[in-house]
Each structure stands twice: as C-alpha cells, then as structure tokens.
Design a protein around this motif. Structure first.
Motif, PDB file in Angstrom:
ATOM      1  N   ALA A  91       0.883  -1.090   0.176  1.00  0.00           N
ATOM      2  CA  ALA A  91       0.061  -0.163   0.085  1.00  0.00           C
ATOM      3  C   ALA A  91       0.725   1.130   0.068  1.00  0.00           C
ATOM      4  CB  ALA A  91      -1.234  -0.013   1.147  1.00  0.00           C
ATOM      5  N   VAL A  92       0.565   2.341  -0.732  1.00  0.00           N
ATOM      6  CA  VAL A  92       0.990   3.516  -0.790  1.00  0.00           C
ATOM      7  C   VAL A  92       0.464   4.402   0.374  1.00  0.00           C
ATOM      8  CG1 VAL A  92       1.261   5.601  -2.160  1.00  0.00           C
ATOM      9  CG2 VAL A  92       1.353   3.520  -3.056  1.00  0.00           C
ATOM     10  N   LYS A  93       1.485   5.055   1.283  1.00  0.00           N
ATOM     11  CA  LYS A  93       1.122   5.746   2.252  1.00  0.00           C
ATOM     12  C   LYS A  93       0.975   7.294   1.637  1.00  0.00           C
ATOM     13  CE  LYS A  93       3.235   3.179   6.148  1.00  0.00           C
ATOM     14  NZ  LYS A  93       4.034   3.182   7.196  1.00  0.00           N
ATOM     15  N   LYS A  94      -0.040   7.855   2.288  1.00  0.00           N
ATOM     16  CA  LYS A  94      -0.377   9.119   1.557  1.00  0.00           C
ATOM     17  C   LYS A  94      -0.799  10.056   2.811  1.00  0.00           C
ATOM     18  CE  LYS A  94      -2.155   7.882  -2.905  1.00  0.00           C
ATOM     19  NZ  LYS A  94      -3.242   7.802  -3.765  1.00  0.00           N
ATOM     20  N   LYS A  95      -0.379  11.451   3.130  1.00  0.00           N
ATOM     21  CA  LYS A  95      -0.747  12.408   3.762  1.00  0.00           C
ATOM     22  C   LYS A  95      -1.594  13.148   3.292  1.00  0.00           C
ATOM     23  CE  LYS A  95       0.643  14.251   7.786  1.00  0.00           C
ATOM     24  NZ  LYS A  95       0.813  13.601   9.023  1.00  0.00           N
ATOM     25  N   ARG A  96      -2.724  13.693   4.223  1.00  0.00           N
ATOM     26  CA  ARG A  96      -3.712  14.534   3.831  1.00  0.00           C
ATOM     27  C   ARG A  96      -3.343  15.706   4.177  1.00  0.00           C
ATOM     28  NH1 ARG A  96     -10.120  13.756   3.274  1.00  0.00           N
ATOM     29  NH2 ARG A  96      -9.288  11.689   2.646  1.00  0.00           N
ATOM     30  N   PHE A  97      -3.542  16.767   3.223  1.00  0.00           N
ATOM     31  CA  PHE A  97      -3.406  18.326   3.934  1.00  0.00           C
ATOM     32  C   PHE A  97      -4.370  19.287   3.143  1.00  0.00           C
ATOM     33  CE2 PHE A  97      -0.222  18.022   0.693  1.00  0.00           C
ATOM     34  CZ  PHE A  97      -0.209  19.100   0.157  1.00  0.00           C
ATOM     35  N   MET A  98      -4.553  20.325   3.704  1.00  0.00           N
ATOM     36  CA  MET A  98      -5.378  21.397   3.191  1.00  0.00           C
ATOM     37  C   MET A  98      -4.664  22.425   2.391  1.00  0.00           C
ATOM     38  SD  MET A  98      -8.253  23.814   4.864  1.00  0.00           S
ATOM     39  CE  MET A  98      -9.326  22.390   5.314  1.00  0.00           C
ATOM     40  N   LEU A  99      -4.980  22.993   1.226  1.00  0.00           N
ATOM     41  CA  LEU A  99      -4.081  23.690   0.595  1.00  0.00           C
ATOM     42  C   LEU A  99      -5.131  25.222   0.267  1.00  0.00           C
ATOM     43  CD1 LEU A  99      -1.591  24.194  -1.211  1.00  0.00           C
ATOM     44  CD2 LEU A  99      -3.002  23.301  -2.984  1.00  0.00           C
ATOM     45  N   THR A 100      -4.463  26.235   0.328  1.00  0.00           N
ATOM     46  CA  THR A 100      -5.409  27.450   0.412  1.00  0.00           C
ATOM     47  C   THR A 100      -4.671  28.046  -0.727  1.00  0.00           C
ATOM     48  OG1 THR A 100      -6.239  27.384   2.482  1.00  0.00           O
ATOM     49  CG2 THR A 100      -6.485  29.562   1.225  1.00  0.00           C
ATOM     50  N   VAL A 101      -5.239  28.730  -1.690  1.00  0.00           N
ATOM     51  CA  VAL A 101      -4.507  29.228  -2.793  1.00  0.00           C
ATOM     52  C   VAL A 101      -5.290  30.531  -3.298  1.00  0.00           C
ATOM     53  CG1 VAL A 101      -3.683  27.175  -3.961  1.00  0.00           C
ATOM     54  CG2 VAL A 101      -5.868  28.022  -4.598  1.00  0.00           C
ATOM     55  N   PRO A 102      -4.569  31.536  -3.806  1.00  0.00           N
ATOM     56  CA  PRO A 102      -5.287  32.764  -4.123  1.00  0.00           C
ATOM     57  C   PRO A 102      -6.111  32.377  -5.393  1.00  0.00           C
ATOM     58  CG  PRO A 102      -2.895  32.864  -4.332  1.00  0.00           C
ATOM     59  CD  PRO A 102      -3.319  31.580  -3.889  1.00  0.00           C
ATOM     60  N   GLU A 103      -7.063  33.488  -5.830  1.00  0.00           N
ATOM     61  CA  GLU A 103      -7.985  33.335  -6.911  1.00  0.00           C
ATOM     62  C   GLU A 103      -7.386  33.103  -8.012  1.00  0.00           C
ATOM     63  OE1 GLU A 103     -10.853  36.344  -6.727  1.00  0.00           O
ATOM     64  OE2 GLU A 103     -11.691  35.806  -4.900  1.00  0.00           O
ATOM     65  N   ASP A 104      -6.274  33.871  -8.369  1.00  0.00           N
ATOM     66  CA  ASP A 104      -5.621  33.526  -9.528  1.00  0.00           C
ATOM     67  C   ASP A 104      -4.962  32.013  -9.899  1.00  0.00           C
ATOM     68  OD1 ASP A 104      -3.518  34.407  -7.446  1.00  0.00           O
ATOM     69  OD2 ASP A 104      -2.297  34.712  -9.287  1.00  0.00           O
ATOM     70  N   VAL A 105      -4.483  31.560  -8.738  1.00  0.00           N
ATOM     71  CA  VAL A 105      -4.046  30.267  -8.875  1.00  0.00           C
ATOM     72  C   VAL A 105      -5.141  29.098  -9.185  1.00  0.00           C
ATOM     73  CG1 VAL A 105      -2.563  28.286  -7.618  1.00  0.00           C
ATOM     74  CG2 VAL A 105      -2.042  30.848  -7.564  1.00  0.00           C
ATOM     75  N   GLU A 106      -6.188  29.365  -8.453  1.00  0.00           N
ATOM     76  CA  GLU A 106      -7.527  28.533  -8.581  1.00  0.00           C
ATOM     77  C   GLU A 106      -8.038  28.665  -9.982  1.00  0.00           C
ATOM     78  OE1 GLU A 106     -11.265  27.060  -9.216  1.00  0.00           O
ATOM     79  OE2 GLU A 106     -10.744  29.344  -9.000  1.00  0.00           O
ATOM     80  N   ALA A 107      -7.959  29.828 -10.608  1.00  0.00           N
ATOM     81  CA  ALA A 107      -8.337  30.002 -12.037  1.00  0.00           C
ATOM     82  C   ALA A 107      -7.514  29.342 -12.970  1.00  0.00           C
ATOM     83  CB  ALA A 107      -8.207  31.385 -12.391  1.00  0.00           C
ATOM     84  N   ASP A 108      -6.086  29.391 -12.788  1.00  0.00           N
ATOM     85  CA  ASP A 108      -5.104  28.746 -13.703  1.00  0.00           C
ATOM     86  C   ASP A 108      -5.275  27.095 -13.263  1.00  0.00           C
ATOM     87  OD1 ASP A 108      -4.108  31.115 -14.429  1.00  0.00           O
ATOM     88  OD2 ASP A 108      -2.533  31.080 -13.241  1.00  0.00           O
ATOM     89  N   ALA A 109      -5.755  26.521 -12.241  1.00  0.00           N
ATOM     90  CA  ALA A 109      -5.737  25.393 -12.008  1.00  0.00           C
ATOM     91  C   ALA A 109      -6.933  24.563 -12.545  1.00  0.00           C
ATOM     92  CB  ALA A 109      -5.698  25.158 -10.420  1.00  0.00           C
ATOM     93  N   ALA A 110      -8.188  25.768 -12.399  1.00  0.00           N
ATOM     94  CA  ALA A 110      -9.424  25.391 -13.033  1.00  0.00           C
ATOM     95  C   ALA A 110      -9.181  25.023 -14.712  1.00  0.00           C
ATOM     96  CB  ALA A 110     -10.524  26.327 -12.807  1.00  0.00           C
ATOM     97  N   MET A 111      -8.418  25.760 -15.119  1.00  0.00           N
ATOM     98  CA  MET A 111      -8.018  25.546 -16.566  1.00  0.00           C
ATOM     99  C   MET A 111      -7.292  24.455 -17.075  1.00  0.00           C
ATOM    100  SD  MET A 111      -5.458  26.441 -19.047  1.00  0.00           S
ATOM    101  CE  MET A 111      -4.288  27.189 -17.998  1.00  0.00           C
ATOM    102  N   VAL A 112      -6.338  24.315 -15.843  1.00  0.00           N
ATOM    103  CA  VAL A 112      -5.723  23.036 -16.381  1.00  0.00           C
ATOM    104  C   VAL A 112      -6.335  21.779 -16.164  1.00  0.00           C
ATOM    105  CG1 VAL A 112      -3.735  21.567 -15.289  1.00  0.00           C
ATOM    106  CG2 VAL A 112      -3.321  24.051 -15.688  1.00  0.00           C
ATOM    107  N   LYS A 113      -7.529  21.690 -15.050  1.00  0.00           N
ATOM    108  CA  LYS A 113      -8.386  20.732 -14.946  1.00  0.00           C
ATOM    109  C   LYS A 113      -9.112  20.319 -16.210  1.00  0.00           C
ATOM    110  CE  LYS A 113     -11.109  17.934 -12.431  1.00  0.00           C
ATOM    111  NZ  LYS A 113     -10.985  16.608 -12.677  1.00  0.00           N
ATOM    112  N   ARG A 114      -9.854  21.613 -16.650  1.00  0.00           N
ATOM    113  CA  ARG A 114     -10.567  21.410 -17.951  1.00  0.00           C
ATOM    114  C   ARG A 114      -9.834  20.829 -19.208  1.00  0.00           C
ATOM    115  NH1 ARG A 114     -12.380  26.492 -16.171  1.00  0.00           N
ATOM    116  NH2 ARG A 114     -11.090  27.592 -17.849  1.00  0.00           N
TER     117      ARG A 114
END
Length: 60
Positions: free
Chosen positions: A2-25
C-alpha cells in the motif's frame, strides 16, 4: 504494498485557482482534482530540484 499518503489542506489565491481550473478542464477533465494537484506539486518540486542542481554545478 500500500502507498502511504498524507492528507493536507491547501489554500490558494483566486488567480492560482483560476489557472488550476483551466488545467483541470484542459488536461485532467477525466481525473480527480487530487490527482491533478499531486502531479502539479510533483512537477514543481522536480523543477526546483533541477534548479538547485544547476546552481550547485555553477558553484563547483
């Protein structure tokens, strides 16, 4: 094994979120956000490692 993974929360500015949304699409439309963020983080870490190695080579 099994691969061990660590969960964490990430907070990003709106411009980074917009770029990430574009990459996702455009590139990760059929995969979960978690996979996209893991790959983006890995790519960024790889770039940082390469830059560090280049700096070391220049100093040597």
């Amino acid at each position: 094994m099994a691969v061990k993974k660590k969960r964490f929360m990430l907070t990003v500015p709106e411009d980074v979120e917009a770029d990430a949304a574009m990459v996702k699409r455009e590139l990760f439309y059929d995969r979960p956000y978690s996979e996209m963020y893991r790959q983006l983080i890995r790519m960024g870490l790889d770039v940082m490692k390469a830059q560090k190695e280049k700096r070391r080579e220049r100093v040597s």
